[in-house]
Write an enzyme that holds these catalytic residues in place. Structure first.
Site, mmCIF file in Angstrom:
data_model
loop_
_atom_site.group_PDB
_atom_site.id
_atom_site.type_symbol
_atom_site.label_atom_id
_atom_site.label_comp_id
_atom_site.label_asym_id
_atom_site.label_seq_id
_atom_site.Cartn_x
_atom_site.Cartn_y
_atom_site.Cartn_z
ATOM 1 N N ASP A 69 0.853 -1.197 0.000
ATOM 2 C CA ASP A 69 0.000 0.000 0.000
ATOM 3 C C ASP A 69 0.884 1.240 0.000
ATOM 4 O O ASP A 69 1.313 1.726 1.043
ATOM 5 C CB ASP A 69 -0.945 0.008 1.196
ATOM 6 C CG ASP A 69 -1.912 1.203 1.144
ATOM 7 O OD1 ASP A 69 -1.650 2.153 0.361
ATOM 8 O OD2 ASP A 69 -2.917 1.192 1.873
ATOM 9 N N HIS A 84 0.321 8.070 3.664
ATOM 10 C CA HIS A 84 1.028 7.470 4.792
ATOM 11 C C HIS A 84 2.518 7.809 4.824
ATOM 12 O O HIS A 84 3.237 7.319 5.690
ATOM 13 C CB HIS A 84 0.846 5.952 4.764
ATOM 14 C CG HIS A 84 -0.571 5.529 4.612
ATOM 15 N ND1 HIS A 84 -1.544 5.834 5.542
ATOM 16 C CD2 HIS A 84 -1.222 4.865 3.618
ATOM 17 C CE1 HIS A 84 -2.704 5.368 5.142
ATOM 18 N NE2 HIS A 84 -2.543 4.774 3.979
ATOM 19 N N ILE A 112 -0.587 9.708 8.105
ATOM 20 C CA ILE A 112 -1.263 8.844 9.086
ATOM 21 C C ILE A 112 -0.903 7.382 8.817
ATOM 22 O O ILE A 112 -0.467 7.036 7.714
ATOM 23 C CB ILE A 112 -2.801 9.036 9.067
ATOM 24 C CG1 ILE A 112 -3.390 8.630 7.701
ATOM 25 C CG2 ILE A 112 -3.160 10.473 9.396
ATOM 26 C CD1 ILE A 112 -4.924 8.647 7.667
HETATM 27 C C1 HDC Z 1 -10.192 0.683 -3.876
HETATM 28 C C2 HDC Z 1 -9.335 1.679 -3.125
HETATM 29 C C3 HDC Z 1 -8.688 1.257 -1.969
HETATM 30 C C4 HDC Z 1 -8.121 2.329 -1.060
HETATM 31 C C5 HDC Z 1 -8.139 1.779 0.349
HETATM 32 C C6 HDC Z 1 -7.623 2.716 1.375
HETATM 33 C C7 HDC Z 1 -6.146 2.910 1.280
HETATM 34 C C8 HDC Z 1 -5.493 3.162 2.639
HETATM 35 O O1 HDC Z 1 -4.131 3.475 2.362
HETATM 36 C C9 HDC Z 1 -6.183 4.302 3.374
HETATM 37 C C10 HDC Z 1 -5.994 4.230 4.823
HETATM 38 O O2 HDC Z 1 -5.445 3.306 5.383
HETATM 39 S S1 HDC Z 1 -6.627 5.552 5.746
HETATM 40 C C11 HDC Z 1 -6.206 5.132 7.433
HETATM 41 C C12 HDC Z 1 -7.244 4.286 8.125
HETATM 42 N N1 HDC Z 1 -8.517 4.940 8.269
HETATM 43 C C13 HDC Z 1 -8.674 5.967 9.155
HETATM 44 O O3 HDC Z 1 -7.739 6.399 9.797
HETATM 45 C C14 HDC Z 1 -10.075 6.539 9.292
HETATM 46 C C15 HDC Z 1 -10.398 6.710 10.756
HETATM 47 N N2 HDC Z 1 -11.775 7.225 10.916
HETATM 48 C C16 HDC Z 1 -12.051 8.536 10.869
HETATM 49 O O4 HDC Z 1 -11.157 9.359 10.699
HETATM 50 C C17 HDC Z 1 -13.482 8.943 11.033
HETATM 51 O O5 HDC Z 1 -14.166 7.924 11.724
HETATM 52 C C18 HDC Z 1 -14.216 9.169 9.661
HETATM 53 C C19 HDC Z 1 -13.509 10.298 8.890
HETATM 54 C C20 HDC Z 1 -14.201 7.889 8.820
HETATM 55 C C21 HDC Z 1 -15.656 9.546 9.935
HETATM 56 O O6 HDC Z 1 -15.674 10.614 10.843
HETATM 57 P P1 HDC Z 1 -16.731 11.790 10.684
HETATM 58 O O7 HDC Z 1 -16.606 12.432 9.351
HETATM 59 O O8 HDC Z 1 -16.610 12.641 11.894
HETATM 60 O O9 HDC Z 1 -18.068 10.980 10.624
HETATM 61 P P2 HDC Z 1 -19.205 10.920 11.728
HETATM 62 O O10 HDC Z 1 -19.862 12.257 11.828
HETATM 63 O O11 HDC Z 1 -18.678 10.266 12.960
HETATM 64 O O12 HDC Z 1 -20.234 9.896 11.077
HETATM 65 C C22 HDC Z 1 -20.914 10.232 9.891
HETATM 66 C C23 HDC Z 1 -21.561 8.991 9.374
HETATM 67 O O13 HDC Z 1 -20.540 8.108 8.872
HETATM 68 C C24 HDC Z 1 -20.566 6.874 9.587
HETATM 69 N N3 HDC Z 1 -19.179 6.447 9.811
HETATM 70 C C25 HDC Z 1 -18.309 6.982 10.699
HETATM 71 N N4 HDC Z 1 -17.127 6.346 10.603
HETATM 72 C C26 HDC Z 1 -17.259 5.407 9.653
HETATM 73 C C27 HDC Z 1 -16.393 4.434 9.141
HETATM 74 N N5 HDC Z 1 -15.140 4.270 9.598
HETATM 75 N N6 HDC Z 1 -16.843 3.614 8.167
HETATM 76 C C28 HDC Z 1 -18.105 3.740 7.708
HETATM 77 N N7 HDC Z 1 -18.999 4.661 8.173
HETATM 78 C C29 HDC Z 1 -18.568 5.469 9.133
HETATM 79 C C30 HDC Z 1 -21.299 7.164 10.873
HETATM 80 O O14 HDC Z 1 -21.906 5.995 11.383
HETATM 81 C C31 HDC Z 1 -22.303 8.196 10.426
HETATM 82 O O15 HDC Z 1 -23.357 7.567 9.760
HETATM 83 P P3 HDC Z 1 -24.857 7.593 10.379
HETATM 84 O O16 HDC Z 1 -25.140 9.040 10.689
HETATM 85 O O17 HDC Z 1 -25.718 7.032 9.308
HETATM 86 O O18 HDC Z 1 -24.770 6.726 11.614
#
Ligand code: HDC
Length: 282
Positions: free
Chosen positions: A183, A188, A203
């Protein structure tokens, strides 16, 4: 429309053949902080954490993740990993070859974001199923087309002291090491890309945290026996910066292990990292 759910949902992403070696398994385990020789030394005692199945198909990739998803015109800088699970039919072999077939299973409209779900099935050359993955990406700035918001049953944590409560110090170079597992997302590694994506610094890969936490729960609650892991799922609830410390908690509950990961210490003490952590033992 940047995301056209009518095109995306159900789209078949095709099949990819891949192979892995003991060296790949060793590198993967080192990149998720393993030190035990059962993860880090080739030979008959080497075991494979099932989370390796998630990365095995793309392990040799040296380009950033391609976002060529039908009906999805999105940018990598908008994307964070939303959730991940894997279930394995049997302990994974330390080397082998397989074919993975992937499809977009669902697209959710969160208004300010879209959540795109993929399912992958890996099969051996004999046709036997090896493992199944389910993952989502959270695409910031998309959504708002009036589609289904989606929902998932949260994993409840027991109201008692955990059966394991431990910490892991994320290495300053953890993401630079982990990116060698296929990846190469600049989010990252490249400070300018990270800033443009809205983060003060690069991150950690979600799948690196995923592996660290599975390894920790396996070591502390399953006697270090990776063959006892039948499945593992998490939701990525918040970011991790290399150099931070993870606090990992786990509870034996109703035949499975549930848990959480948070940041320990510093300005972000207690910040959520993983929620809906569920390990299914065999
Ligand atoms: C094909 C291509 C492939 C590519 C693959 C990826 C490649 C990788 O290199 C990428 C990575 O590894 S990125 C690193 C790992 N991920 C992270 O660090 C994300 C961590 N999470 C966040 O930052 C927030 O939860 C965040 C930002 C996810 C959400 O936070 P907020 O914007 O504050 O959302 P919030 O207001 O809490 O909620 C809004 C609605 O979204 C739902 N939700 C929250 N977190 C979720 C999540 N992680 N996954 C799915 N849905 C999520 C909530 O439930 C809410 O929905 P609802 O109102 O319907 O309940």
């Amino acid at each position: 429309m940047p995301i056209d759910p009518d095109v995306a949902i159900g789209a078949e992403l095709g099949s990819v053949d891949f192979a892995w070696t003991e060296s790949d398994v060793l590198l993967y385990h080192l990149a998720i902080g393993a030190t035990d020789l059962s993860y880090t030394l080739e030979g008959p005692a080497l075991q494979v954490l099932p989370s390796f199945g998630v990365v095995a198909p793309t392990f040799r990739m040296t380009d950033p993740p391609p976002l060529d998803l039908p009906g999805c015109d999105i940018d990598l800088a908008q994307v964070v990993h939303g959730s991940q699970s894997v279930s394995v039919e049997a302990p994974l072999p330390t080397s082998g070859s397989a074919t993975v077939t992937t499809r977009i299973s669902e697209v959710w409209d969160k208004g300010k974001a879209a959540v795109i779900w993929q399912e992958g099935v890996a099969t051996a050359p004999s046709g036997e199923r090896l493992w199944t993955t389910r993952s989502s990406i959270f695409v910031r700035g998309e959504g708002g087309w009036g589609g289904d918001r989606g929902s998932s049953a949260p994993v409840e944590l027991p109201d008692r002291a955990p059966d394991t409560d431990t910490t892991y110090d994320v290495l300053a170079q953890q993401a630079l090491l982990y990116r060698l597992c296929g990846d190469r997302n600049p989010l990252h590694a490249d400070p300018d890309f990270a800033k443009a994506a809205g983060f003060p610094a690069p991150i950690l890969h979600g799948l690196c945290t995923y592996g660290i936490v599975l390894r920790t729960l396996t070591e502390t609650l399953l006697g270090g026996d990776a063959s006892r892991v039948a499945g593992f799922g998490v939701k990525f609830a918040g970011v991790v910066y290399p150099g931070e410390t993870l606090r990992i908690r786990g509870w034996r509950e109703d035949g499975r292990i549930v848990g959480s990961a948070t940041i320990a210490g510093g300005d972000r003490d207690g910040a959520p990292v993983l929620s809906d952590v569920a390990l299914t033992p065999r």
